[in-house]
Structures are given as C-alpha cells and as structure tokens.
Design a protein around this motif. Sequence first.
Motif, PDB file in Angstrom:
ATOM      1  N   ILE A 194      34.485  16.650  15.061  1.00  0.00           N
ATOM      2  CA  ILE A 194      35.369  17.762  15.404  1.00  0.00           C
ATOM      3  C   ILE A 194      34.526  18.931  15.889  1.00  0.00           C
ATOM      4  N   GLN A 195      35.158  19.901  16.514  1.00  0.00           N
ATOM      5  CA  GLN A 195      34.443  21.087  16.983  1.00  0.00           C
ATOM      6  C   GLN A 195      34.785  22.322  16.171  1.00  0.00           C
ATOM      7  N   LEU A 196      36.030  22.385  15.681  1.00  0.00           N
ATOM      8  CA  LEU A 196      36.474  23.555  14.920  1.00  0.00           C
ATOM      9  C   LEU A 196      36.802  23.140  13.501  1.00  0.00           C
ATOM     10  N   LEU A 197      36.218  23.845  12.546  1.00  0.00           N
ATOM     11  CA  LEU A 197      36.438  23.549  11.139  1.00  0.00           C
ATOM     12  C   LEU A 197      37.148  24.722  10.480  1.00  0.00           C
ATOM     13  N   ALA A 198      38.300  24.459   9.888  1.00  0.00           N
ATOM     14  CA  ALA A 198      39.048  25.506   9.187  1.00  0.00           C
ATOM     15  C   ALA A 198      38.471  25.705   7.790  1.00  0.00           C
ATOM     16  N   ILE A 199      38.381  26.960   7.376  1.00  0.00           N
ATOM     17  CA  ILE A 199      37.902  27.297   6.032  1.00  0.00           C
ATOM     18  C   ILE A 199      39.081  27.887   5.261  1.00  0.00           C
ATOM     19  N   THR A 200      39.388  27.284   4.118  1.00  0.00           N
ATOM     20  CA  THR A 200      40.508  27.750   3.299  1.00  0.00           C
ATOM     21  C   THR A 200      40.022  28.041   1.885  1.00  0.00           C
ATOM     22  N   ASP A 201      40.927  28.608   1.067  1.00  0.00           N
ATOM     23  CA  ASP A 201      40.615  28.717  -0.350  1.00  0.00           C
ATOM     24  C   ASP A 201      41.096  27.443  -1.041  1.00  0.00           C
ATOM     25  N   LYS A 202      41.031  27.419  -2.363  1.00  0.00           N
ATOM     26  CA  LYS A 202      41.349  26.197  -3.108  1.00  0.00           C
ATOM     27  C   LYS A 202      42.805  25.772  -2.954  1.00  0.00           C
ATOM     28  N   ILE A 203      43.700  26.712  -2.647  1.00  0.00           N
ATOM     29  CA  ILE A 203      45.113  26.350  -2.531  1.00  0.00           C
ATOM     30  C   ILE A 203      45.559  26.225  -1.080  1.00  0.00           C
ATOM     31  N   GLY A 204      44.583  26.244  -0.141  1.00  0.00           N
ATOM     32  CA  GLY A 204      44.901  25.987   1.244  1.00  0.00           C
ATOM     33  C   GLY A 204      45.175  27.198   2.102  1.00  0.00           C
ATOM     34  N   THR A 205      45.013  28.397   1.549  1.00  0.00           N
ATOM     35  CA  THR A 205      45.219  29.607   2.335  1.00  0.00           C
ATOM     36  C   THR A 205      44.083  29.777   3.333  1.00  0.00           C
ATOM     37  N   LEU A 206      44.419  30.016   4.571  1.00  0.00           N
ATOM     38  CA  LEU A 206      43.416  30.127   5.631  1.00  0.00           C
ATOM     39  C   LEU A 206      42.524  31.347   5.418  1.00  0.00           C
ATOM     40  N   ARG A 207      41.213  31.112   5.446  1.00  0.00           N
ATOM     41  CA  ARG A 207      40.241  32.198   5.275  1.00  0.00           C
ATOM     42  C   ARG A 207      39.458  32.481   6.555  1.00  0.00           C
ATOM     43  N   GLY A 208      39.273  31.453   7.374  1.00  0.00           N
ATOM     44  CA  GLY A 208      38.501  31.637   8.596  1.00  0.00           C
ATOM     45  C   GLY A 208      38.274  30.305   9.289  1.00  0.00           C
ATOM     46  N   VAL A 209      37.456  30.341  10.325  1.00  0.00           N
ATOM     47  CA  VAL A 209      37.112  29.119  11.045  1.00  0.00           C
ATOM     48  C   VAL A 209      35.628  29.133  11.385  1.00  0.00           C
ATOM     49  N   LEU A 210      35.089  27.932  11.540  1.00  0.00           N
ATOM     50  CA  LEU A 210      33.695  27.774  11.916  1.00  0.00           C
ATOM     51  C   LEU A 210      33.645  26.801  13.085  1.00  0.00           C
ATOM     52  N   HIS A 211      33.165  27.281  14.219  1.00  0.00           N
ATOM     53  CA  HIS A 211      33.062  26.431  15.411  1.00  0.00           C
ATOM     54  C   HIS A 211      31.646  25.883  15.501  1.00  0.00           C
ATOM     55  N   ILE A 212      31.510  24.687  16.012  1.00  0.00           N
ATOM     56  CA  ILE A 212      30.182  24.080  16.138  1.00  0.00           C
ATOM     57  C   ILE A 212      29.242  24.948  16.960  1.00  0.00           C
ATOM     58  N   HIS A 213      29.806  25.715  17.912  1.00  0.00           N
ATOM     59  CA  HIS A 213      28.969  26.604  18.719  1.00  0.00           C
ATOM     60  C   HIS A 213      28.359  27.716  17.871  1.00  0.00           C
ATOM     61  N   HIS A 214      29.086  28.178  16.849  1.00  0.00           N
ATOM     62  CA  HIS A 214      28.543  29.207  15.956  1.00  0.00           C
ATOM     63  C   HIS A 214      27.304  28.686  15.243  1.00  0.00           C
ATOM     64  N   LEU A 215      27.358  27.424  14.826  1.00  0.00           N
ATOM     65  CA  LEU A 215      26.233  26.825  14.116  1.00  0.00           C
ATOM     66  C   LEU A 215      25.033  26.630  15.036  1.00  0.00           C
ATOM     67  N   VAL A 216      25.301  26.170  16.237  1.00  0.00           N
ATOM     68  CA  VAL A 216      24.221  25.956  17.206  1.00  0.00           C
ATOM     69  C   VAL A 216      23.550  27.280  17.563  1.00  0.00           C
ATOM     70  N   GLU A 217      24.364  28.309  17.819  1.00  0.00           N
ATOM     71  CA  GLU A 217      23.821  29.609  18.174  1.00  0.00           C
ATOM     72  C   GLU A 217      23.000  30.225  17.046  1.00  0.00           C
ATOM     73  N   ALA A 218      23.362  29.904  15.810  1.00  0.00           N
ATOM     74  CA  ALA A 218      22.638  30.422  14.649  1.00  0.00           C
ATOM     75  C   ALA A 218      21.385  29.614  14.330  1.00  0.00           C
ATOM     76  N   GLY A 219      21.149  28.541  15.067  1.00  0.00           N
ATOM     77  CA  GLY A 219      19.956  27.732  14.855  1.00  0.00           C
ATOM     78  C   GLY A 219      20.058  26.763  13.694  1.00  0.00           C
ATOM     79  N   ILE A 220      21.293  26.464  13.241  1.00  0.00           N
ATOM     80  CA  ILE A 220      21.482  25.492  12.161  1.00  0.00           C
ATOM     81  C   ILE A 220      21.348  24.105  12.756  1.00  0.00           C
ATOM     82  N   LYS A 221      20.505  23.271  12.142  1.00  0.00           N
ATOM     83  CA  LYS A 221      20.258  21.922  12.651  1.00  0.00           C
ATOM     84  C   LYS A 221      20.449  20.920  11.542  1.00  0.00           C
TER      85      LYS A 221
END
Length: 321
Positions: free
Chosen positions: A294-321
């Motif tokens: 996948i390219q977009l990962l949703a971040i929620t709390d324990k009960i499923g409330t949306l907290r944010g999103v993490l795109h694969i491009h964010h990880l690449v730009e941050a140098g996460i490998k």
Amino acid sequence: MQDFKAIAKEVLELEAKELLSAAQMIGTEMSEATNLIANIKGKLIVTGVGKSGLIGAKIAATLASTGTSSFFLHPTEAMHGDLGMVGKDDAVLAISYSGESEELIKILPHIKRFEIPLIGMARSCDSSLGRYSDIFIPLHIEKEACPLDAAPTCSTTLTLALGDALAVCLMKKKNFQKEDFASFHPGGSLGKRLFVKVKDLMLSDELPIAHETTRLKDAIITMSEGRLGNVLITDKDNKLLAILSDGDLRRALMRDDFSMDATAYEYASKNPKKLDDETLLASDALAFIEKHKIQLLAITDKIGTLRGVLHIHHLVEAGIK
C-alpha cells in the motif's frame, strides 16, 4: 607497459598477509589495553605525528562513536598549551611506527609526570615510546607495500586495524548495542530507524476526509485538494470506515452501475490497513506498508478513531529505509 591491475592486487595481498601474520602474534596486550581503557573515569587521548597522527585521529573518532570517550591531540599542539586538555583521570594512546617521532617523544615525560597511563603502539618495545609505555601494542610487519619500503602502507593499515580491534573489544566489554550506536548517530540511517516514530512523520492536519454519506463527486474534489491520491471515509464519530484511492476510482469507472451521485463509501476499500499506535517506529510502519503493498497508511487510536496518515513518500523523504 606496467600491469597496474597486478600491482594493485599485489599491494592488497601483501597488506592482507601482514594483517594475518600480525593476528597470530597478538598477546595479552589487547586485553590489558581494553581493561585499562574501560575502567578509566576520564577520556582516552590518542596522539601521533604524520601518517600515524592521521590514523590516530580515525581511531579516536571510531572509539568516540562506539561508546569510548576519546579525542585526538596533536603532540606539537600539546607542547604549546593543549597538554592542559589531558586530565588525571585520562589515559593516552600514543602511536609511532618507529617509536622515535621527536614531537611525540617530547610530550611523553610530561604525561608520565602526571602519572597518566600510557598505551604505546610502535614497531619495537625497545624504542623510546616502548620504554615509556605501561602497555605496549607491537606493530609487527615484514615490509611495507611501498616499492621503496619507505612510505607507510602496511604499517598504517595494521595500526588502523589494531585500532578497530581495540574499539570492538571495548564494545564487547561495555555490551555496546545498536541502540547505543544510534544514539551517537541520530542523523544516520540507523538512528532514524531506531528513533523516528510514526507520530513524528504522520500528517494529522487538513486531511482529505469525507463522511460515509458524501457523494462521490464531492469526494473527488476532496481527493484533489488533499493531494494524497486518497480520501479517508469516516463516520460521525470520526472512526475510519474506508479509504477511497485513485485506484478505487478507476475501478469504479469500469462498473456498469457507476454514478457520480452514489456515495464514495460504495466504491471505497472497506476495512483498510491501519495502525493503532502512534508510538511505533517509522521503520516498522514502512515494513507494514511494504508487506501489504500500500502507499497510504491510516493511523488510528485503539478504538479506530482517525489520528492521521502516513504516506510512503513521507518515509522515503525522511530517509527511513
């Protein structure tokens, strides 16, 4: 015409031979040096002149980055005031292949006057440096790779290798782990993998969100404005229900019952992949994204409330490998 490939091969083979030969001659001096350095309260000061000084600076840098507080001190600067940088709780590692480097030998009486432990690296224990040393690490080589047997080649390679060996011994002695290494290298790839968390990179503001009753035509506008290629579909309590991706939209266009007036939820991917822990490492999130393709990962709390999103491009730009 000279065969430089053969010459280069000969140099490497000779230096490798000298290293292997020296490895067979290591005695108790490495254990003694490791225990001494591990137990000092202060720093290890590395010193040397010329090529030995350059190697010494690298050894000091390696030690400092692997848990042993260390720095390089040039003997000439030491004679002109920098000797004050050496404290009574420190130890000194002095390097000179000949063991007779004039600038280095001049500072040794002052080091001994302060009763500071001295570890020496030289060709012979009978050299001036050898006689001053409390612990002596010999530099055994038969010949230099230099065709004149003059320029330091095999000797500097061996000195550097022994410095690496000493650093590794100290890492083992101190049980130095990769987390410790990363703490000294926060800007490196290992530091990023071990310390950057999902919450540090995820987007949480102005997300492309649509309600479960939102029409597709309106959701497409939200998708375009959000610039993530996706729309997050939630219920009235902001719990994540589905994600409408541009791929979902293309597949919807192929359906016979396609309608811009239908809800976006009807064409979206239900039960999307998500993580419910913002404190997870970003590297773990990347592994999750790659595993599920996948390219977009949703971040929620324990009960499923949306907290944010993490795109694969964010990880690449941050140098996460």
